[in-house]
Scaffold this motif. Structure first.
Motif, PDB file in Angstrom:
ATOM      1  N   LEU A   1       9.811   4.044   4.539  1.00 52.30           N
ATOM      2  CA  LEU A   1      10.067   5.327   3.755  1.00 52.30           C
ATOM      3  C   LEU A   1       9.237   6.313   4.160  1.00 52.30           C
ATOM      4  N   THR A   2       9.356   7.664   4.266  1.00 48.50           N
ATOM      5  CA  THR A   2       8.493   8.757   4.209  1.00 48.50           C
ATOM      6  C   THR A   2       9.189   9.615   3.115  1.00 48.50           C
ATOM      7  N   LEU A   3       8.409   9.858   2.165  1.00 47.48           N
ATOM      8  CA  LEU A   3       8.667  10.779   1.113  1.00 47.48           C
ATOM      9  C   LEU A   3       7.918  12.123   1.310  1.00 47.48           C
ATOM     10  N   GLN A   4       8.503  13.221   0.756  1.00 53.42           N
ATOM     11  CA  GLN A   4       7.909  14.609   0.719  1.00 53.42           C
ATOM     12  C   GLN A   4       7.895  15.157  -0.600  1.00 53.42           C
ATOM     13  N   GLU A   5       6.857  15.472  -0.986  1.00 50.69           N
ATOM     14  CA  GLU A   5       6.818  16.093  -2.517  1.00 50.69           C
ATOM     15  C   GLU A   5       7.568  17.464  -2.538  1.00 50.69           C
TER      16      GLU A   5
ATOM     17  N   THR B   1       3.973   7.741   2.579  1.00 50.78           N
ATOM     18  CA  THR B   1       4.874   6.741   3.430  1.00 50.78           C
ATOM     19  C   THR B   1       4.679   5.289   2.756  1.00 50.78           C
ATOM     20  N   LEU B   2       5.775   4.590   2.680  1.00 51.25           N
ATOM     21  CA  LEU B   2       5.757   3.239   2.347  1.00 51.25           C
ATOM     22  C   LEU B   2       6.240   2.495   3.310  1.00 51.25           C
TER      23      LEU B   2
ATOM     24  N   GLU C   1       0.699  -1.329  -0.239  1.00 54.03           N
ATOM     25  CA  GLU C   1      -0.043  -0.030   0.031  1.00 54.03           C
ATOM     26  C   GLU C   1       0.727   1.417   0.013  1.00 54.03           C
ATOM     27  N   LEU C   2       0.401   2.227  -0.374  1.00 49.04           N
ATOM     28  CA  LEU C   2       1.125   3.557  -0.721  1.00 49.04           C
ATOM     29  C   LEU C   2       0.043   4.320   0.443  1.00 49.04           C
ATOM     30  N   ASN C   3       0.411   5.298   1.194  1.00 49.59           N
ATOM     31  CA  ASN C   3      -0.340   5.871   2.357  1.00 49.59           C
ATOM     32  C   ASN C   3       0.138   7.539   1.795  1.00 49.59           C
ATOM     33  N   LEU C   4      -0.611   8.300   1.406  1.00 49.29           N
ATOM     34  CA  LEU C   4      -0.448   9.479   0.833  1.00 49.29           C
ATOM     35  C   LEU C   4      -1.522  10.480   1.749  1.00 49.29           C
ATOM     36  N   LYS C   5      -0.469  11.677   2.128  1.00 51.84           N
ATOM     37  CA  LYS C   5      -1.392  12.614   2.780  1.00 51.84           C
ATOM     38  C   LYS C   5      -1.079  13.991   2.119  1.00 51.84           C
ATOM     39  N   ARG C   6      -2.053  14.853   2.081  1.00 49.96           N
ATOM     40  CA  ARG C   6      -2.054  16.023   1.665  1.00 49.96           C
ATOM     41  C   ARG C   6      -2.891  16.985   2.416  1.00 49.96           C
ATOM     42  N   SER C   7      -2.407  18.032   3.254  1.00 49.80           N
ATOM     43  CA  SER C   7      -2.994  18.966   3.776  1.00 49.80           C
ATOM     44  C   SER C   7      -3.023  20.388   3.506  1.00 49.80           C
ATOM     45  N   ILE C   8      -3.729  21.359   4.100  1.00 52.21           N
ATOM     46  CA  ILE C   8      -4.047  22.662   3.787  1.00 52.21           C
ATOM     47  C   ILE C   8      -3.490  23.467   5.004  1.00 52.21           C
ATOM     48  N   LYS C   9      -2.507  24.278   4.814  1.00 47.98           N
ATOM     49  CA  LYS C   9      -2.088  25.268   5.799  1.00 47.98           C
ATOM     50  C   LYS C   9      -3.037  26.256   6.285  1.00 47.98           C
TER      51      LYS C   9
END
Length: 149
Positions: free
Chosen positions: A139-143, A63-64, A28-36
């Motif tokens: 692994l945690t990746l950031q755009e 997050t992988l 699975e790929l755990n994706l997260k996006r938020s608004i400031k």
């Protein structure tokens, strides 16, 4: 469908960095996006809720978890598979003061341009002489924007 397995990978064009191909695909790929948000202290709406203004989107994170790397059958250290991953949090070179930039890709889908922010790994199997031959990695990746690469 061809039935051929396609490996997920982190590709890079950074000189001195190595692309990372996952030995086994993630489950699975755990994706997260938020608004400031900007909250104005002491200001409230007519209903009493805090007034909020929307600042900007935050970079996405992925997050992988539970990636498995195994060299038991080869009888060699699993670090041969882990070294490119561990180098993902080093600076590319002395002249480029940033970690390598990757593209998370799996098959025809490119998920995001990113860098590795966190590596968490456990050595989970050893040969009789203590050589580690299996590891579980998160692994945690950031755009990152194209202009930051």
């Amino acid at each position: 469908m061809t039935g051929q397995l396609v490996k997920a990978m982190l590709t890079t064009t950074d000189s001195g960095a190595t692309s990372i191909t996952f030995q086994f695909n993630p489950t699975e790929l755990n994706l997260k996006r938020s608004i400031k948000l900007n909250r104005a202290e002491g200001t409230r709406t007519a209903s009493g809720m805090p007034k909020i203004s929307f600042a900007r989107p935050e970079p996405a994170t992925v997050t992988l978890s539970n990636l498995v790397f195994d060299t038991y059958e080869a009888g060699t250290s699993v670090y041969t598979k882990l070294d490119p991953i561990l180098k993902a949090v080093d600076f590319v070179s002395e002249s480029v003061q940033r970690p390598p930039i990757y593209v998370l890709a799996w098959g025809s889908k490119s998920y995001l341009k990113c860098f590795v922010t966190d590596i968490d790994y456990s050595l989970t199997m050893f040969l009789e002489d203590g050589t580690p031959v299996r590891a579980k990695v998160t692994l945690t990746l950031q755009e990152v924007d194209d202009d930051q690469a």
